[in-house]
Design a protein around this motif. Structure first.
Motif, PDB file in Angstrom:
ATOM      1  N   ALA A 115       0.868  -1.031  -0.106  1.00  0.00           N
ATOM      2  CA  ALA A 115      -0.055   0.030   0.002  1.00  0.00           C
ATOM      3  C   ALA A 115       0.946   1.379  -0.100  1.00  0.00           C
ATOM      4  O   ALA A 115       0.644   2.245  -0.602  1.00  0.00           O
ATOM      5  CB  ALA A 115      -0.889  -0.055   1.342  1.00  0.00           C
ATOM      6  N   ARG A 116       1.918   1.109   0.824  1.00  0.00           N
ATOM      7  CA  ARG A 116       2.784   2.284   0.633  1.00  0.00           C
ATOM      8  C   ARG A 116       3.600   2.676  -0.518  1.00  0.00           C
ATOM      9  O   ARG A 116       3.802   3.855  -0.887  1.00  0.00           O
ATOM     10  CB  ARG A 116       3.970   2.450   1.920  1.00  0.00           C
ATOM     11  CG  ARG A 116       4.791   3.401   2.127  1.00  0.00           C
ATOM     12  CD  ARG A 116       5.739   3.139   3.333  1.00  0.00           C
ATOM     13  NE  ARG A 116       5.008   2.779   4.493  1.00  0.00           N
ATOM     14  CZ  ARG A 116       5.125   1.485   5.295  1.00  0.00           C
ATOM     15  NH1 ARG A 116       5.914   0.825   4.605  1.00  0.00           N
ATOM     16  NH2 ARG A 116       4.445   1.296   6.196  1.00  0.00           N
ATOM     17  N   GLU A 120       3.422   5.974  -2.724  1.00  0.00           N
ATOM     18  CA  GLU A 120       4.470   6.447  -3.336  1.00  0.00           C
ATOM     19  C   GLU A 120       4.960   6.469  -4.854  1.00  0.00           C
ATOM     20  O   GLU A 120       5.083   7.506  -5.345  1.00  0.00           O
ATOM     21  CB  GLU A 120       5.809   5.893  -2.531  1.00  0.00           C
ATOM     22  CG  GLU A 120       5.861   6.122  -0.974  1.00  0.00           C
ATOM     23  CD  GLU A 120       6.936   5.336  -0.631  1.00  0.00           C
ATOM     24  OE1 GLU A 120       7.768   4.633  -1.387  1.00  0.00           O
ATOM     25  OE2 GLU A 120       7.301   5.577   0.738  1.00  0.00           O
ATOM     26  N   GLY A 121       4.272   5.509  -5.377  1.00  0.00           N
ATOM     27  CA  GLY A 121       4.358   5.361  -6.931  1.00  0.00           C
ATOM     28  C   GLY A 121       3.405   6.258  -7.568  1.00  0.00           C
ATOM     29  O   GLY A 121       3.781   6.922  -8.632  1.00  0.00           O
ATOM     30  N   ALA A 122       2.224   6.505  -7.024  1.00  0.00           N
ATOM     31  CA  ALA A 122       1.298   7.674  -7.592  1.00  0.00           C
ATOM     32  C   ALA A 122       1.829   8.907  -7.410  1.00  0.00           C
ATOM     33  O   ALA A 122       1.703   9.700  -8.442  1.00  0.00           O
ATOM     34  CB  ALA A 122       0.030   7.467  -6.880  1.00  0.00           C
ATOM     35  N   ALA A 123       2.621   9.258  -6.271  1.00  0.00           N
ATOM     36  CA  ALA A 123       2.897  10.507  -6.268  1.00  0.00           C
ATOM     37  C   ALA A 123       4.287  10.728  -7.074  1.00  0.00           C
ATOM     38  O   ALA A 123       4.403  11.937  -7.634  1.00  0.00           O
ATOM     39  CB  ALA A 123       3.523  10.539  -4.716  1.00  0.00           C
ATOM     40  N   ALA A 124       4.995   9.778  -7.170  1.00  0.00           N
ATOM     41  CA  ALA A 124       6.274   9.840  -8.089  1.00  0.00           C
ATOM     42  C   ALA A 124       5.890   9.964  -9.499  1.00  0.00           C
ATOM     43  O   ALA A 124       6.416  10.654 -10.304  1.00  0.00           O
ATOM     44  CB  ALA A 124       7.140   8.570  -7.883  1.00  0.00           C
ATOM     45  N   LEU A 125       4.656   9.573 -10.077  1.00  0.00           N
ATOM     46  CA  LEU A 125       4.206   9.659 -11.236  1.00  0.00           C
ATOM     47  C   LEU A 125       3.267  10.951 -11.574  1.00  0.00           C
ATOM     48  O   LEU A 125       2.969  11.225 -12.556  1.00  0.00           O
ATOM     49  CB  LEU A 125       3.214   8.644 -11.779  1.00  0.00           C
ATOM     50  CG  LEU A 125       3.828   7.230 -11.794  1.00  0.00           C
ATOM     51  CD1 LEU A 125       2.854   6.017 -11.815  1.00  0.00           C
ATOM     52  CD2 LEU A 125       4.729   6.992 -13.148  1.00  0.00           C
ATOM     53  N   GLY A 126       3.422  12.026 -10.477  1.00  0.00           N
ATOM     54  CA  GLY A 126       2.923  13.274 -10.639  1.00  0.00           C
ATOM     55  C   GLY A 126       1.341  13.374 -10.354  1.00  0.00           C
ATOM     56  O   GLY A 126       0.764  14.488 -10.541  1.00  0.00           O
ATOM     57  N   ALA A 127       0.778  12.375  -9.829  1.00  0.00           N
ATOM     58  CA  ALA A 127      -0.634  12.554  -9.411  1.00  0.00           C
ATOM     59  C   ALA A 127      -0.732  13.054  -8.149  1.00  0.00           C
ATOM     60  O   ALA A 127      -0.051  12.938  -7.169  1.00  0.00           O
ATOM     61  CB  ALA A 127      -1.216  11.024  -9.350  1.00  0.00           C
ATOM     62  N   ARG A 146      -6.182  -0.291   3.167  1.00  0.00           N
ATOM     63  CA  ARG A 146      -4.862   0.131   3.448  1.00  0.00           C
ATOM     64  C   ARG A 146      -4.377   0.962   2.444  1.00  0.00           C
ATOM     65  O   ARG A 146      -3.797   2.091   2.829  1.00  0.00           O
ATOM     66  CB  ARG A 146      -3.933  -1.205   3.481  1.00  0.00           C
ATOM     67  CG  ARG A 146      -4.221  -1.943   4.379  1.00  0.00           C
ATOM     68  CD  ARG A 146      -3.362  -3.293   4.172  1.00  0.00           C
ATOM     69  NE  ARG A 146      -3.385  -4.336   5.388  1.00  0.00           N
ATOM     70  CZ  ARG A 146      -2.800  -4.409   6.602  1.00  0.00           C
ATOM     71  NH1 ARG A 146      -1.953  -3.294   6.764  1.00  0.00           N
ATOM     72  NH2 ARG A 146      -3.130  -5.042   7.398  1.00  0.00           N
ATOM     73  N   VAL A 147      -4.545   1.150   1.191  1.00  0.00           N
ATOM     74  CA  VAL A 147      -4.190   1.902   0.152  1.00  0.00           C
ATOM     75  C   VAL A 147      -4.516   3.308   0.282  1.00  0.00           C
ATOM     76  O   VAL A 147      -3.934   4.523   0.238  1.00  0.00           O
ATOM     77  CB  VAL A 147      -4.319   1.332  -1.324  1.00  0.00           C
ATOM     78  CG1 VAL A 147      -4.382   2.471  -2.452  1.00  0.00           C
ATOM     79  CG2 VAL A 147      -3.928   0.277  -1.579  1.00  0.00           C
ATOM     80  N   HIS A 148      -6.118   3.426   0.670  1.00  0.00           N
ATOM     81  CA  HIS A 148      -6.738   4.697   1.036  1.00  0.00           C
ATOM     82  C   HIS A 148      -5.985   5.415   2.230  1.00  0.00           C
ATOM     83  O   HIS A 148      -5.656   6.542   1.885  1.00  0.00           O
ATOM     84  CB  HIS A 148      -8.046   4.463   1.362  1.00  0.00           C
ATOM     85  CG  HIS A 148      -8.991   4.526   0.291  1.00  0.00           C
ATOM     86  ND1 HIS A 148      -9.165   5.894  -0.608  1.00  0.00           N
ATOM     87  CD2 HIS A 148      -9.736   3.722  -0.461  1.00  0.00           C
ATOM     88  CE1 HIS A 148     -10.044   5.646  -1.482  1.00  0.00           C
ATOM     89  NE2 HIS A 148     -10.437   4.392  -1.451  1.00  0.00           N
ATOM     90  N   THR A 152      -3.743   8.716   1.719  1.00  0.00           N
ATOM     91  CA  THR A 152      -3.894   9.945   2.637  1.00  0.00           C
ATOM     92  C   THR A 152      -2.897  10.631   3.507  1.00  0.00           C
ATOM     93  O   THR A 152      -2.689  11.624   3.627  1.00  0.00           O
ATOM     94  CB  THR A 152      -5.108   9.601   3.599  1.00  0.00           C
ATOM     95  OG1 THR A 152      -6.494   9.291   2.720  1.00  0.00           O
ATOM     96  CG2 THR A 152      -5.355  10.773   4.597  1.00  0.00           C
ATOM     97  N   ALA A 153      -2.180   9.461   3.952  1.00  0.00           N
ATOM     98  CA  ALA A 153      -0.998   9.900   4.682  1.00  0.00           C
ATOM     99  C   ALA A 153       0.234  10.492   3.873  1.00  0.00           C
ATOM    100  O   ALA A 153       0.832  11.285   4.383  1.00  0.00           O
ATOM    101  CB  ALA A 153      -0.339   8.669   5.416  1.00  0.00           C
ATOM    102  N   ALA A 154       0.181  10.346   2.623  1.00  0.00           N
ATOM    103  CA  ALA A 154       1.046  10.671   1.877  1.00  0.00           C
ATOM    104  C   ALA A 154       0.490  12.122   1.210  1.00  0.00           C
ATOM    105  O   ALA A 154       1.171  12.632   0.424  1.00  0.00           O
ATOM    106  CB  ALA A 154       1.339   9.828   0.520  1.00  0.00           C
ATOM    107  N   GLY A 155      -0.514  12.418   1.634  1.00  0.00           N
ATOM    108  CA  GLY A 155      -0.988  13.891   1.135  1.00  0.00           C
ATOM    109  C   GLY A 155      -1.856  13.756  -0.212  1.00  0.00           C
ATOM    110  O   GLY A 155      -2.139  14.721  -0.713  1.00  0.00           O
ATOM    111  N   LEU A 156      -1.979  12.420  -0.702  1.00  0.00           N
ATOM    112  CA  LEU A 156      -2.945  12.560  -1.886  1.00  0.00           C
ATOM    113  C   LEU A 156      -4.343  12.783  -1.613  1.00  0.00           C
ATOM    114  O   LEU A 156      -4.850  12.283  -0.635  1.00  0.00           O
ATOM    115  CB  LEU A 156      -2.839  11.196  -2.521  1.00  0.00           C
ATOM    116  CG  LEU A 156      -1.316  11.005  -2.928  1.00  0.00           C
ATOM    117  CD1 LEU A 156      -1.176   9.310  -3.564  1.00  0.00           C
ATOM    118  CD2 LEU A 156      -0.872  11.663  -4.129  1.00  0.00           C
TER     119      LEU A 156
END
Length: 295
Positions: A115-116, A120-127, A146-148, A152-156
């Protein structure tokens, strides 16, 4: 059971997880061919009544299980019987619901780090936003939660209005992913859990064409995990056919080609990668049965 050590192989023989059973059975056949007479292997379908029968069957060890819920329910019976349980596909410990130690050894990566990695992958891809769709299964629903949480913790942004440019996470078996994918050319990356060791990987590669699909996959594929577990067990029983219980567990851990953690909950340092689907190495297939042999 006397003489030659007998091992119970618990594998799904039919249904949506049968591909995982095929992976494991291929490695058992390989062990039979390379070490005839070392171990006798009894195959059991992964059904609700199987763990009790295996625990009472006098087996030296059990290897298999593809379903985390089934493995969690089976663990007490194996532990009480003193039968080591080897889990190539199911994580033990680390909040996975399957106890580590007490004879349980796992080679599988954990869902928390999955999930982490997705977040992190979504953020690295610019989303800046992330939406999750999942198949109608309790395990997928739990993973979606878990992914949600990690997103959320990653600021998405994980709200309902994430927009077309946000990342989409599809949680489903590889041969069912296509029905959840957006149309070709849609904006935003798609992240999908993948294991190249399972034959259904081919259907995913076909569905991913023309789409920005990224595979979230274990560093060690299903074929290698099954091979490592079966090989370590075979070698332990070859060198000590009378070993049972904790002594056998220790011997298996000592012979594992991949170093397990101190709690035997998984491979030390193992985790998940994010790759373009075409860059993931597919396992080769055995023409006679279609089960993959190696990456």
């Amino acid at each position: 059971m006397r003489g030659q050590p007998v091992v119970a192989v618990v594998a799904p023989l039919t249904g949506p997880r049968a591909a995982w059973g095929a992976v494991l059975l291929d490695q058992v056949e390989r062990a039979r061919a390379e070490g005839p007479g070392v171990t006798e292997w009894h195959v059991h379908d992964e059904t609700p009544g199987t763990p009790a029968a295996v625990a009472a069957g006098g087996y030296a060890a059990v290897v298999g299980h593809s379903d985390r819920g089934a493995a969690r329910e089976a663990a007490p019976a194996y532990r009480e019987a003193g039968v080591p349980c080897l889990l190539p596909f199911v994580r033990a410990g680390d909040g996975a619901g399957v106890g580590a130690g007490d004879g349980t050894l796992s080679w599988a990566p954990d869902e928390v780090s999955f999930a982490r990695t997705v977040a992190e992958g979504a953020a690295a891809l610019g989303a800046g936003a992330l939406a999750v769709v999942h198949d109608a299964d309790e395990a997928w629903a739990g993973l979606a939660h878990r992914v949600h949480a990690e997103a959320t913790a990653a600021g998405l942004d994980t709200g309902p209005g994430t927009g077309p440019a946000g990342a989409l996470v599809v949680l489903a078996a590889q041969d069912r992913v296509a029905r959840f994918l957006p149309a070709p050319g849609a904006a935003g990356p798609v992240l999908v859990p993948v294991d190249c060791g399972v034959p259904a990987f081919a259907s995913l590669t076909a569905a991913a064409r023309g789409r920005a699909v990224w595979a979230v996959h274990p560093q060690t594929c299903a074929v290698r995990r099954a091979r490592t577990a079966v090989t370590a067990l075979t070698e332990a029983l070859r060198d000590g056919p009378a070993l049972r219980g904790a002594a056998l567990s220790a011997a298996v851990r000592a012979r594992s080609g991949s170093l397990l953690t101190a709690s035997c909950s998984g491979v030390l340092g193992d985790g998940w990668r994010v790759s373009r689907v075409p860059a993931v190495c597919p396992a080769r297939a055995v023409p006679s049965r279609g089960a993959p042999t190696r990456c």
